[in-house]
Design a protein around this motif. Structure first.
Motif, short mmCIF file in Angstrom:
data_model
loop_
_atom_site.label_atom_id
_atom_site.label_comp_id
_atom_site.label_asym_id
_atom_site.label_seq_id
_atom_site.Cartn_x
_atom_site.Cartn_y
_atom_site.Cartn_z
N MET A 168 76.59 17.20 -21.12
CA MET A 168 76.21 18.76 -21.98
C MET A 168 75.29 19.52 -20.33
O MET A 168 75.40 20.64 -19.99
N GLN A 169 74.99 18.45 -19.77
CA GLN A 169 74.14 19.07 -18.37
C GLN A 169 75.14 19.90 -17.74
O GLN A 169 74.53 21.02 -16.53
N ARG A 170 76.35 19.69 -17.63
CA ARG A 170 77.37 19.90 -17.20
C ARG A 170 77.35 20.71 -17.27
O ARG A 170 77.75 22.11 -16.45
N MET A 171 77.42 21.36 -18.39
CA MET A 171 77.83 22.61 -19.46
C MET A 171 76.89 23.55 -19.28
O MET A 171 77.14 24.93 -18.82
N THR A 172 75.97 23.38 -18.34
CA THR A 172 74.55 24.44 -18.71
C THR A 172 74.99 24.26 -17.18
O THR A 172 74.41 25.68 -17.06
N GLY A 173 74.84 23.61 -16.24
CA GLY A 173 74.99 23.74 -14.93
C GLY A 173 76.55 25.11 -14.83
O GLY A 173 76.03 26.27 -13.94
N LEU A 174 77.35 25.21 -15.48
CA LEU A 174 78.15 26.24 -15.87
C LEU A 174 77.97 26.92 -16.45
O LEU A 174 78.30 28.36 -15.90
N LEU A 175 77.62 27.05 -16.99
CA LEU A 175 76.70 28.82 -18.03
C LEU A 175 76.00 29.28 -16.91
O LEU A 175 76.03 30.43 -16.64
N ILE A 176 74.55 28.02 -15.88
CA ILE A 176 74.15 29.17 -15.24
C ILE A 176 74.81 29.94 -14.21
O ILE A 176 74.71 31.23 -13.95
N GLY A 177 76.14 29.08 -13.30
CA GLY A 177 76.77 30.19 -12.77
C GLY A 177 78.20 30.87 -12.99
O GLY A 177 77.44 32.04 -12.09
N ALA A 178 78.06 31.06 -14.68
CA ALA A 178 79.16 31.76 -15.18
C ALA A 178 77.80 32.86 -14.92
O ALA A 178 78.33 34.73 -15.18
N MET A 179 76.71 32.76 -15.44
CA MET A 179 76.02 33.77 -15.89
C MET A 179 75.16 34.89 -14.19
O MET A 179 75.48 35.94 -14.18
N PHE A 180 74.90 33.68 -13.21
CA PHE A 180 74.44 34.32 -11.74
C PHE A 180 75.64 35.39 -11.15
O PHE A 180 75.94 35.63 -10.43
N GLY A 181 77.14 34.37 -11.77
CA GLY A 181 78.73 35.29 -11.44
C GLY A 181 78.95 36.94 -11.92
O GLY A 181 78.79 38.35 -11.66
N ALA A 182 78.14 37.62 -13.51
CA ALA A 182 78.11 37.85 -13.85
C ALA A 182 77.73 38.53 -13.48
O ALA A 182 77.72 40.22 -13.33
N VAL A 183 75.70 38.45 -13.04
CA VAL A 183 74.85 39.31 -12.14
C VAL A 183 75.86 39.92 -10.63
O VAL A 183 75.20 41.03 -10.42
#
Length: 179
Positions: A1-16
């Motif tokens: 889950m930590q990996r997926m959370t890191g990916l979610l953070i990356g996706a949010m920053f990518g969208a920003v």
């Protein structure tokens, strides 16, 4: 889950990156399409995060090693110093405002490259290297007559790289967990 959370953070920053940097000289249609695509990609990673969370709860998966430990904190602290310090240096040097997004892309890219060996996750080194190069390219372009394109080059393209990487790795991670 930590990996997926890191990916979610990356996706949010990518969208920003995409949302903030899609503007002139791009056409209104291009701006709309890029923002919609970025929103859909981020929403896709969020859906995959929920899928992974449900799968972990259903299987009672044990948590893996701490991704957000001391190494991570050291890299993020250095990133913050470089980001804000670098922006002040650019301002003091009289760099055009467009150079700021290039600097952010460069520092975020280096942050991913630095995290790859800490996390033993080499799939983040490639997008990190690409963001670093896009940041350098934007810094080179900023003092020229092409400065208006720096937000697209260093911002939008960096966001697309982050989103493409996070969607791909999230999909592979969830798919591997269902086997």
């Amino acid at each position: 889950m930590q990996r997926m959370t890191g990916l979610l953070i990356g996706a949010m920053f990518g969208a920003v990156f995409v949302f903030v940097n899609t503007h002139d000289p791009l056409s209104g249609t291009a701006v709309l399409l890029l923002r919609v695509a970025a929103g859909l990609a981020a929403a896709g990673v969020l859906a995959l995060w929920f899928t992974a969370a449900r799968g972990q709860r259903d299987t009672g998966g044990a948590p893996r090693g701490a991704m957000f430990g001391r190494g991570y904190l050291a890299v993020v602290a250095a990133e913050a110093v470089l980001l804000f310090g670098g922006l002040r240096v650019l301002a003091a040097l009289g760099a055009p405002g467009q150079a700021n997004v290039a600097w952010v892309a460069l520092v975020v890219g280096v942050h991913f490259v630095a995290l790859a060996p800490i996390w033993k996750s080499w799939d983040i080194a490639v997008p990190g290297a690409v963001l670093t190069l896009l940041g350098v390219a934007g810094l080179v372009l900023a003092p020229t007559s092409g400065a208006a394109w720096v937000p697209f080059l260093s911002g939008v393209l960096s966001g697309i790289v982050l989103l493409a990487g996070t969607v791909t790795v999230s999909w592979r991670t969830v798919a591997a967990g269902t086997r």
